[in-house]
Design an enzyme around this catalytic site. Structure first.
Site, short mmCIF file in Angstrom:
data_model
loop_
_atom_site.label_atom_id
_atom_site.label_comp_id
_atom_site.label_asym_id
_atom_site.label_seq_id
_atom_site.Cartn_x
_atom_site.Cartn_y
_atom_site.Cartn_z
CG HIS A 1 -1.97 -1.10 1.13
ND1 HIS A 1 -3.15 -1.01 0.43
CD2 HIS A 1 -1.95 -2.34 1.67
CE1 HIS A 1 -3.82 -2.15 0.55
NE2 HIS A 1 -3.11 -2.97 1.29
CG ASN B 1 -7.81 -4.46 0.89
OD1 ASN B 1 -7.04 -3.49 0.92
ND2 ASN B 1 -7.42 -5.68 1.17
CE1 TYR C 1 -1.69 -4.59 8.14
CE2 TYR C 1 -2.30 -2.39 7.47
CZ TYR C 1 -2.17 -3.72 7.19
OH TYR C 1 -2.51 -4.20 5.95
#
Ligand code: NDP
Length: 489
Positions: A53, A126, A336
């Protein structure tokens, strides 16, 4: 008086055109601090790009609640109809690097950070409701196949199809990727999905499993591969131009936020594992419930500070919203936040774009870029527990209710008894039109170009299990492409 140029220390600068030298021919003086500061800053202008990303586009906006869902969740963001919460959204492609072209066939990231009054809540989803793998052990290998070959430094269709053909759970997501929705015209013209199963819990201590859907109100619009290539020939920045330009012109894109709600104990009964990221929950079983309207209405003033440094993480959850046994989600909760600590630094949550808009109290102490000092509520409190009045303390009233589903590992095992084909079949046989199916076959066949026959045959074996017509359609499209190539030789 015009604005004075200064050093980073705030001192006014007399000359920004000439370096200081010892004489007319030099050498440049080490005491020319201004030159050194400029060059040193330039050397440090880049931070590691996101491994996935990397290329993204984003804007600020709001969520306005339109429907009462307080019977499912005590989350303050949903406390009353009409309540508005500020947010930032970032869209992205997955595989391409920071400078990649926007109009490439790829899954799109759809990440939203809601600055709620009980902390930041991030939905890091997404534009597809499912994913390629269901187990995080496979994620780094999968991403390696999407990135560059270590020797050629080129993307490798062979690696992608080799991995997919050995991972039948990927076929649902591959079908969506190769369908029209794999190449949206703009970020405004696609849906977003939380994809994972999350949980809601209410004031009565009841838990519900939940899936989040952001339905575009601009309508879906897609490009074929040929149209995408043509756009890329004109501009590699089509998404940035579209999103930034639309908002700048005063048009504000909107999405309807909906949820699917599953009572906690239903998870023991569904024929599919409701925590499997390669599966959707059929709408007929769990219909969409409207929650609110998301609107994007303000462009950031500085792309780097506000979009490149925007740090979305599923670890950001708020009272009333929780995780689920989805293994991919569990891994992302850790991974993350770890990626952001690596990319941005220990105190990345204190950067203005990431900073909550509610009071923040914690006992984390020093570290790179701690510019905010102590946040414990009292100057003498730098440890916990303590007996200092006014210092920050835990609040048991926000504890999640206990889990009521059984710990039966086989029921939720991600390896055994999975049906990898029937949901892809529903999409292929029932949802897509004839014309959409033809484009799906063509896109799939194009993506397989140059891949060894044995891998393609293995993959066609999976397609045949989804639907014999699917495998035949791809075979026919491949024959057409190969025929055209031979005729051109
Ligand atoms: P429904 O007929 O109720 O829903 C079909 C869904 O497919 C709609 O949400 C529609 O989105 C979406 N859709 C249409 N074209 C595409 C495409 N090219 N790629 C991906 N999604 C598309 O059926 P079910 O709920 O029973 O699901 C059937 C299949 O539809 C699933 O197996 C899955 O592949 C796909 N799907 C299901 C979703 C779900 O959450 N149930 C969500 C998205 C896809 P829209 O309404 O925006 O047009």
């Amino acid at each position: 008086m015009s604005t004075r140029l200064t050093t980073t220390g705030g001192a006014p600068i007399a000359d920004n055109q000439n370096t200081l030298t010892a004489g007319p021919r030099g050498p440049v003086l080490l005491e020319d601090y201004q030159l050194i500061e400029k060059l040193a800053h330039q050397n440090r202008e880049r931070i590691p790009e996101r491994v996935v990303h990397a290329k993204g586009w984003g804007a600020y906006g709001t969520l306005t609640v339109t429907n009462d869902i307080t019977k499912y969740t005590r989350a303050s963001i949903f406390a009353e109809v009409g309540k508005t919460t500020p947010l930032i959204a970032r869209f992205s492609t997955v595989a391409g690097e920071l400078g990649a072209a926007d109009h490439e066939r790829d899954v799109r990231g759809f990440a939203v950070k809601f600055y709620t009054d009980e902390g930041n809540w991030d939905v890091v989803g997404n534009n597809t409701p499912v994913f390629f793998v269901r187990d995080p052990l496979k994620f780094p290998d999968f991403i390696h196949t999407q990135k560059r070959h270590p020797r050629t430094n080129l993307r490798s269709a062979t690696a992608m199809w080799d991995f997919w053909s050995l991972s039948p759970e990927a076929i649902h997501q591959i079908t969506i990727l190769m369908s029209d929705r794999g190449l949206p015209q703009t970020p405004m013209q696609m849906n977003g999905y939380g994809s994972h199963t999350y949980s809601f819990w209410n004031d009565a201590g009841e838990r519900f499993w939940v899936k989040f859907h952001f339905k575009t109100l601009q309508g879906h619009a897609h490009y074929t591969n040929a149209e995408g290539a043509e756009v890329t020939g004109r501009t590699r920045e089509g998404y940035q131009e579209a999103l930034f330009g639309t908002i700048e012109s005063g048009e504000f894109p909107r999405w309807k936020l909906c949820v699917q709600i599953m009572p906690e104990l239903d998870a023991e009964k569904t024929p599919y594992n409701p925590f499997d990221l390669t599966k959707i929950w059929p709408h007929s079983d769990y219909p969409l419930i409207e929650v609110g309207i998301m609107e994007l209405n303000r462009n950031p003033d500085n792309y780097f500070a506000e979009i490149e440094q925007a740090a979305f993480s599923p670890s950001n959850k708020v009272p009333g919203i929780g995780y689920s046994p989805d293994k991919m989600l569990q891994a992302r909760v850790w991974s993350y936040a770890d990626a952001h600590r690596y990319r941005l630094g220990t105190h990345y949550e204190a950067l203005p774009v990431n900073a909550p808009r509610c009071p923040v109290h914690h006992y984390h102490k020093d570290g790179n870029m701690n510019f905010f000092g102590q946040r414990t509520g009292h100057v003498d409190a730098y440890y916990e527990p303590n007996s200092i009045a006014g210092s920050a303390k835990q609040d048991p009233s926000v504890a999640e209710p206990p889990l009521r589903i059984s710990g039966d590992a086989a029921r939720y095992d991600h390896r055994v008894g999975n049906d990898d084909y029937s949901q892809a079949r529903a999409l292929h046989d029932r949802v897509l039109s004839d014309a959409e199916r033809q484009r799906l076959y063509r896109n799939t066949a194009e993506a397989m170009q140059g891949v060894p026959e044995e891998i393609i045959e293995r993959m066609l074996g999976h397609y045949a299990q989804v639907s014999p017509a699917y495998a035949e359609g791809i075979r026919a499209a491949r024959a057409e492409i190969i025929g055209a190539l031979q005729a051109a030789e």
